[in-house]
Design a protein around this motif. Structure first.
Motif, PDB file in Angstrom:
ATOM      1  N   ILE A 214       0.222   8.318   5.799  1.00  0.00           N
ATOM      2  CA  ILE A 214      -0.100   8.992   4.539  1.00  0.00           C
ATOM      3  C   ILE A 214       1.119   9.782   4.048  1.00  0.00           C
ATOM      4  O   ILE A 214       1.486   9.716   2.870  1.00  0.00           O
TER       5      ILE A 214
ATOM      6  N   GLY B 169       3.799   7.723   2.532  1.00  0.00           N
ATOM      7  CA  GLY B 169       3.495   7.323   1.164  1.00  0.00           C
ATOM      8  C   GLY B 169       3.630   8.468   0.176  1.00  0.00           C
ATOM      9  O   GLY B 169       3.254   8.321  -0.991  1.00  0.00           O
TER      10      GLY B 169
ATOM     11  N   ILE C  99       2.095  11.411   0.279  1.00  0.00           N
ATOM     12  CA  ILE C  99       0.828  12.117   0.042  1.00  0.00           C
ATOM     13  C   ILE C  99       0.603  13.089   1.193  1.00  0.00           C
ATOM     14  O   ILE C  99       0.934  12.792   2.348  1.00  0.00           O
TER      15      ILE C  99
ATOM     16  N   MET D  22       0.898   4.096  -2.874  1.00  0.00           N
ATOM     17  CA  MET D  22       0.722   5.537  -2.626  1.00  0.00           C
ATOM     18  C   MET D  22       1.814   6.319  -3.341  1.00  0.00           C
ATOM     19  O   MET D  22       1.551   7.323  -4.000  1.00  0.00           O
TER      20      MET D  22
ATOM     21  N   LEU E 107      -7.035   7.305  -4.166  1.00  0.00           N
ATOM     22  CA  LEU E 107      -6.560   5.932  -4.349  1.00  0.00           C
ATOM     23  C   LEU E 107      -7.546   4.953  -3.716  1.00  0.00           C
ATOM     24  O   LEU E 107      -8.046   5.192  -2.608  1.00  0.00           O
TER      25      LEU E 107
ATOM     26  N   GLN F  39       0.840  -1.207   0.000  1.00  0.00           N
ATOM     27  CA  GLN F  39       0.000   0.000   0.000  1.00  0.00           C
ATOM     28  C   GLN F  39       0.873   1.255   0.000  1.00  0.00           C
ATOM     29  O   GLN F  39       0.552   2.239  -0.672  1.00  0.00           O
TER      30      GLN F  39
ATOM     31  N   ALA G 234      -2.833  10.190  -4.665  1.00  0.00           N
ATOM     32  CA  ALA G 234      -4.243  10.164  -4.282  1.00  0.00           C
ATOM     33  C   ALA G 234      -5.055  10.921  -5.334  1.00  0.00           C
ATOM     34  O   ALA G 234      -4.493  11.763  -6.037  1.00  0.00           O
TER      35      ALA G 234
END
Ligand code: 2NL
Length: 357
Positions: free
Chosen positions: A295, A298, A300, A182, A189, A178, A187
């Motif tokens: 987040i 990743g 983002i 990312m 996503l 995951q 995103a």
């Protein structure tokens, strides 16, 4: 001349096989055979004698040759008859039973859940089973001292002597896929990540390799309500129960905040489990709102995007759906365990139009 004819036709009639026939042919009509000798005598005869003896010898030769050919054909026919008599097959005998494979229950469950999430807009992401400890732990807000990183739970790869970089690990969940997704796709996503994972754990209910599906949905305004609907919709479809009931219990995972464990309503009566009815609850998955640090790991912006994530054990899902109470069924190449528990795919028509056996 009549004696010759009687002698050879008699021998031909008696010949037992082709080799005997060949002997007779050489002796009778071969280059040095008896007929050839007689032909040579023609020179000493008077023209009148030759006029009758010549054609007669030729006729004798022809007669012997055709008797040889006829006998040869008869011998071949007899040999074929003998083979047909001795080499027959009983095509009415039932065939020997053949062992036939069947789709593995974990694969079956994977395919089913992938189809269900696909309908809800989730695509499948895959990644390596050997990964760095950063993707498997740090990016998921699991710090160095976290018990999950302890030697006893995680399989570590070897580093060459003198190489002091942190060792790679066998992924302990599919979360690293995951994080990679990312990074790659950004995103918004919506993905699920099914696949094998590894933990150093082995007893009645744990195997060192098992299967997990994690889901991730990131967008500007995704909420816990979306998580709840998605999981309910999934359980409804997967267990084929219209009025499925789920219970969300507050919990804790390093990678989600808030976190919830999810139970499904069930009954335990006389040792049999029924999903969707009764007064008991059984835990089936973990979930939550993705931690802002995860987040950010990743790549983002957590101030713009938020979302939910969940993790489900596929092996357990398969056991629940197909009524397989024993993990041994998954690791035994002998299909008797699965048959014993009545795994549905065993009764599905196969490509040849019959039932798998
Ligand atoms: C469990 C717990 C869970 C997740 C897995 C996840 C992945 C990312 C970010 C945040 Cl990349 N969360 N996965 C979240 C909650 C629970 O699994 O007990 N599974 C059987």
């Amino acid at each position: 001349m009549d004696d010759l004819k009687a002698k050879y036709l008699g021998q031909i009639a008696e010949a037992a096989d082709e080799a005997a026939l060949e002997q007779i042919r050489l002796a009778a009509v071969g280059k040095k055979g008896e007929v050839a000798l007689k032909m040579r005598e023609l020179g000493k005869m008077t023209p009148e004698e030759r006029q009758t003896a010549g054609p007669a010898l030729n006729a004798l030769k022809d007669e012997i040759n055709s008797a040889l050919a006829a006998k040869k054909a008869a011998l071949a026919d007899a040999a074929l008859d003998e083979r047909l008599r001795s080499e027959w097959l009983d095509v009415t005998l039932p065939s020997r039973p053949r062992r036939q494979g069947t789709i593995h229950p974990v694969s079956q469950a994977s395919e089913e859940l992938t189809a269900i999430f696909a309908e809800m807009g989730f695509s499948v992401a895959e990644g390596p089973r050997i990964d760095t400890d950063w993707y498997n732990f740090d990016a998921l807000n699991i710090p160095g001292h976290h018990p999950a990183r302890a030697e006893m739970d995680t399989f570590y790869m070897h580093r060459a002597e003198g190489d002091n970089r942190p060792p790679h690990v066998l992924r302990t969940h599919t979360s690293p896929v995951q994080i990679r997704s990312m990074e790659k796709m950004g995103a918004p996503l919506r993905i699920i990540c099914p696949g094998g994972v590894y933990r150093a754990d082995y007893d009645q209910t744990h195997t060192p390799m098992f299967h997990q599906v994690e889901g991730l949905a990131l967008d500007r305004d995704i909420s816990m309500a979306n998580l709840k609907w998605t999981l309910e919709e999934f359980c409804r479809a997967f267990f084929e129960i219209d009025d499925v009931e789920l219970r969300f219990r507050a919990s804790h995972f390093p990678f989600t905040e808030p976190s919830a464990e999810v139970d499904i309503r069930c009954s335990w009566q006389g040792g049999t489990l029924k999903i969707g009815e009764g007064d008991d609850w059984m835990e089936i998955l973990g979930s939550g709102m993705v931690h802002p640090k995860v987040i950010a790991a990743g790549g983002i912006d957590p101030d713009v995007y938020q979302g939910f994530a969940f993790g489900i054990g596929i092996d357990r899902l398969a056991m629940l759906k197909y009524g397989i109470p024993d993990l041994r069924a998954f690791f035994d190449s002998d299909l008797r365990w699965l048959r014993h528990y009545g795994f549905a795919a065993l009764d599905m028509p196969n490509l040849h139009g019959g039932l798998s056996r």
